[in-house]
Design an enzyme around this catalytic site. Sequence first.
Site, mmCIF file in Angstrom:
data_model
loop_
_atom_site.group_PDB
_atom_site.id
_atom_site.type_symbol
_atom_site.label_atom_id
_atom_site.label_comp_id
_atom_site.label_asym_id
_atom_site.label_seq_id
_atom_site.Cartn_x
_atom_site.Cartn_y
_atom_site.Cartn_z
ATOM 1 N N CYS A 220 -47.289 -22.865 20.617
ATOM 2 C CA CYS A 220 -46.323 -22.692 19.213
ATOM 3 C C CYS A 220 -46.946 -21.488 18.309
ATOM 4 O O CYS A 220 -46.341 -21.401 17.186
ATOM 5 C CB CYS A 220 -46.550 -24.071 18.735
ATOM 6 S SG CYS A 220 -45.896 -25.425 19.727
ATOM 7 N N LYS A 391 -39.789 -27.245 9.462
ATOM 8 C CA LYS A 391 -39.509 -28.129 10.720
ATOM 9 C C LYS A 391 -38.862 -29.387 10.169
ATOM 10 O O LYS A 391 -38.624 -30.183 11.244
ATOM 11 C CB LYS A 391 -41.039 -28.289 11.404
ATOM 12 C CG LYS A 391 -41.638 -27.011 12.210
ATOM 13 C CD LYS A 391 -42.916 -27.293 12.822
ATOM 14 C CE LYS A 391 -43.499 -26.123 13.502
ATOM 15 N NZ LYS A 391 -44.100 -25.308 12.285
ATOM 16 N N PHE A 455 -51.312 -25.491 21.145
ATOM 17 C CA PHE A 455 -52.018 -26.008 22.215
ATOM 18 C C PHE A 455 -53.055 -25.072 22.747
ATOM 19 O O PHE A 455 -52.799 -23.776 22.851
ATOM 20 C CB PHE A 455 -51.248 -26.649 23.240
ATOM 21 C CG PHE A 455 -50.782 -27.852 23.028
ATOM 22 C CD1 PHE A 455 -50.567 -28.486 22.043
ATOM 23 C CD2 PHE A 455 -49.940 -28.535 23.967
ATOM 24 C CE1 PHE A 455 -50.171 -29.853 21.687
ATOM 25 C CE2 PHE A 455 -49.371 -29.681 24.056
ATOM 26 C CZ PHE A 455 -49.538 -30.638 22.698
#
Length: 469
Positions: A220, A391, A455
């Site tokens: 991301c 988001k 991640f």
Amino acid sequence: MQALQSPSLRPSPLTPLHKNTHNAAKRPTKKVSFITASSTNNNTTISAPKREKDPRKRVVITGTGLVSVFGNDVDTYYDKLLAGESGIGLIDRFDASKFPTRFGGQIRGFNSQGYIDGKNDRRLDDCLRYCIVAGKKALEHADLGGDKLSKIDKERAGVLVGTGMGGLTVFSDGVQALIEKGHRKITPFFIPYAITNMGSALLAIELGLMGPNYSISTACATSNYCFYAAANHIRRGEAELMIAGGTEAAIIPIGLGGFVACRALSQRNDDPQTASRPWDKDRDGFVMGEGAGVLVMESLEHAMKRGAPIIAEYLGGAVNCDAYHMTDPRADGLGVSSCIERSLEDAGVSPEEVNYINAHATSTLAGDLAEINAIKKVFKNTSDIKINATKSMIGHCLGAAGGLEAIACVKAITTGWLHPTINQFNPEPSVEFDTVANKKQQHEVNVAISNSFGFGGHNSVVAFSAFKP
């Protein structure tokens, strides 16, 4: 995408053998020249690093393009964000009824007409389709659409659009064909349309751009990594123009199922539009999104020579790694705070000059607060900084998140309006910022930073401002 809902996702082979923090303070820092700059919020004088003056190394934004849950038009996208409209709904692309999460920021009614020919359009993975449409729209916005592209030196123009997951539908369909029908039924496009570099490659092939061309895949954090790398190609004189950003299309059964298995997603199926709620005490995970966000980045010298419409300026950025855990953020926030500090250093910006942060803010239990704690380490006075979370309305678009959020930053700079962070019902008291809760606000942005983390502990931060000759 860091910080899952459970700390139990810790397979021992991937758990680090040590947490090396004792040498952090000894890290050498870049020497910076300083000038004085006036704060926009009071009459005090502050000490600010010297910004780049060389027009060959100053990087400006001349075009923006996107594919989003709100459509393919940048102005419409930002109008929807300003209105606080949620783009989250129940998934109907496939039968999600057996999944514990059955909703997301699914794109509906996507139309590539005029940008991709019909034959290719039927073959391409959505990840590639979104990339091509967003890239071409960004060029149109930069006054380089159609035949106008012939006016630039194509050997000095490149493409750097990354993706976290790649052509996931093509990959999933290929595996299914192998299992059910054997290898002879695998499409010859299986490998080319699944690998992560093909978005940049196909866009360059269609446009004839022969400059730097590759993809970056850092989960991301991908889009911001691409902006940072693209700007450095320009600063080093390796390119005069770069198309950069991220693309993602992972809302398919294997994508949804994978994140469900990670226990990363909200399960608020009864009210999807309020499921993404960054910094709210009742948040229960992130919401999957998809799309593409792309910027046209040029050297100031190149943009001025061709009379380009200069929208904003990319000041600088930074990337680093937590070197801690594959999904969880560092408890001390060192990786994130260090990345922010280095981005400001690269940008020639002091912390006092920043008055807007588009946060990573995924709506996960640990991640939201870890980011806030890291921000507080860098910015000692939070009273003048407004912070929001794109988001909350479009979901977490994974590798494309930073691209779509960079466009929100640019629009905030050019319009003077910040979009709200919706679904702020029960705010975390430790978030000592104005989060633009539930309603848009007027705000003259001095310097904006956009955070993205992924991640693997990947951190990326970029800084923008209005262009000043």
